[in-house]
Enzyme design. Sequence first.
Site, mmCIF file in Angstrom:
data_model
loop_
_atom_site.group_PDB
_atom_site.id
_atom_site.type_symbol
_atom_site.label_atom_id
_atom_site.label_comp_id
_atom_site.label_asym_id
_atom_site.label_seq_id
_atom_site.Cartn_x
_atom_site.Cartn_y
_atom_site.Cartn_z
ATOM 1 N N ASP A 166 0.851 -1.171 0.000
ATOM 2 C CA ASP A 166 0.000 0.000 0.000
ATOM 3 C C ASP A 166 0.907 1.249 0.000
ATOM 4 O O ASP A 166 2.134 1.158 0.084
ATOM 5 C CB ASP A 166 -0.951 -0.036 1.218
ATOM 6 C CG ASP A 166 -2.228 0.732 0.962
ATOM 7 O OD1 ASP A 166 -3.285 0.367 1.515
ATOM 8 O OD2 ASP A 166 -2.179 1.704 0.171
ATOM 9 N N GLU A 197 -10.421 6.693 4.427
ATOM 10 C CA GLU A 197 -9.435 6.039 5.292
ATOM 11 C C GLU A 197 -9.525 6.551 6.728
ATOM 12 O O GLU A 197 -10.612 6.805 7.232
ATOM 13 C CB GLU A 197 -8.027 6.227 4.695
ATOM 14 C CG GLU A 197 -7.916 5.655 3.272
ATOM 15 C CD GLU A 197 -6.501 5.623 2.749
ATOM 16 O OE1 GLU A 197 -6.272 6.104 1.646
ATOM 17 O OE2 GLU A 197 -5.619 5.073 3.438
#
Length: 621
Positions: free
Chosen positions: A317, A509
């Site tokens: 990521d 997020e």
Amino acid sequence: MSSNNAYMNPALSPAERAADLLPHLTLAEKIGQMTQVEKNSIDPNDITQLSLGSILSGGGGCPEPNTAVSWRDMVQGFQKKALASRLGIPLLYGVDAVHGHSNVVGATIFPHNIGLGATHNPDLLRRIGRATALEMVATGIRWNFAPAVSIPQDIRWGRTYEGFGQDPKLVSELAVAYVQGLQGDDLTLETAVLPSVKHFVADGATVWGTSPRTARSALTGTETDAALSALASAHEAMMQQAVFSGAWQIDQGVANIDEATLRAVHLPPYLDAMAAGALNIMVSFSSWGGLKMHAQKYLLTDVLKGEYGFSGFLVSDWEAVQQIDPDLGESVIATVNAGLDMVMVPYHYHDYIAVLTNAVETGKVPLSRIDDAVSRILMVKFALGLFERPFTETPVSIVGCAQHRALAAEAVQQSAVLLKNEQNVLPLRKELPRLLVAGAAADDIGYQCGGWTISWMGSPGRTTDGSTILEGVRDCVGAETAVCYSADGRFDESAEVGLVVIAEEPYAEGMGDRADLCLTAEQQALINRVRPQVDKLVVILLSGRPLIVTEPLANWDVFIAAWLPGSEGAALAPLLFGEQPFTGKLSFFWPRSMADIPLNQEAEPLWPIGYGLTTAEVQNA
Ligand code: GLC
């Protein structure tokens, strides 16, 4: 690239072609293939010089102007640079088309996964995957960082809405259908898209207060967190407010679960997606077993690649590798040796390439690990037919086309969940003397879409093409019905029926981690302004998760969870007026209070998974 090499023979298997090509690569070219750079940080000539494997757009990584044509020109430009490299290995461009090709203005924006979970409809997911793939390849992009197969246990998590639900079987069923839709019938066609199943593993099982980012999120200039530091510097007040509300308390945290739970609950959707042909998995920022997932050799290599035979490649990521150790070299060694194949650097790629090269030259990363990683990456590029078709031919006119918007409207209608309908207030008559509609979110595409839309966090406003709930209501009601709209809910007149649309501010997020999920004072005030003005009050919630509504619910006649419906918000109106029945069923438990969070078997939810009322379809509505 000479055509008489075996690796140029499409009759061979992708694995055979990769094995034949690998020996031709220098160490520098191999490491180049393991490198993914974000599009604002790349010197395009380096794509050629370094034989780079991938470029990505992070959330909001858009060309200027943000149109399908300029996206296509940008991606094709990068591809030409790759084909000009010594071996001409094509580039894989990746993007978060997590609810449609959602960075692109004018693209069809589908409901986020929490709403699609409420449809319980795999066929719909397959069609959405296919439509998304077509809009992506029209801009030259063949890799989607989706689906998330997160199974959120604590809905205070800002990524709850990226999950289909809390039932692993439903998550698997919908994820597999979506993967099949993205891939299409033949992965080698230019209309096929590579899914990235994420975030491996148990990203939704983290515990509140365990995110390592909290300590840094209010700081700036933190080397190992460039993106967050930049956000904090640029928007200090917003960041401070977000941190005060709980931002970065649970995202990227620690999953305190035993291996049996990890294997029973969180692993199956990956295995099912792999069985459906998925060839890429993105590793989670979170931690398990005392290690960050990116350094979890047991799970990445022994379990996923060994025990379950995952043959594709693992991508990191965003800046996740840097979180392992303050020393970049140590981080790269730990993660590549753990089984990471491609690193989403995404900024300082020269530093990454240098430390990985040094690690191989000093034997800290075996060449065999590099060869394994590169073989996997090359195999996937051959499997996608990229060597034969490095460019796509799909016309940009398909982006945001009427057919896809109709599909998105269908998804909006199947995802809305009717949770209260006192005395069958719904369906409403179309011939009402007057109908009050309140709330900024009633007439706002940005609120409908939520995060991962045009920009990373999304934002209120008409950020892209589409239709609003208010526009749908105006289209549905009879010519004699006066629709009165007030963003703040202040009306001079009263009416038989009032619709109030409340919404969460868009987030993404950890910026969406929230300590308190009760309605805000502003949301309650809006509802309370309209309540005395109407006989029947209909409340529609646009949110990325269930919110605590137990107390105020008693004063509402109708309550609808519409989640984050995307660009086609007008499609909700036919449900209100009986043209279509409500069919959505919850895919998440709905907590009574904050005491019910995180998910626990002792808690008696306000509504269980599977709950949802329907309305009789009014003939000739
Ligand atoms: C983000 C997200 C991930 C996304 C990636 C690229 O940090 O965690 O889901 O695919 O970066 O934008």
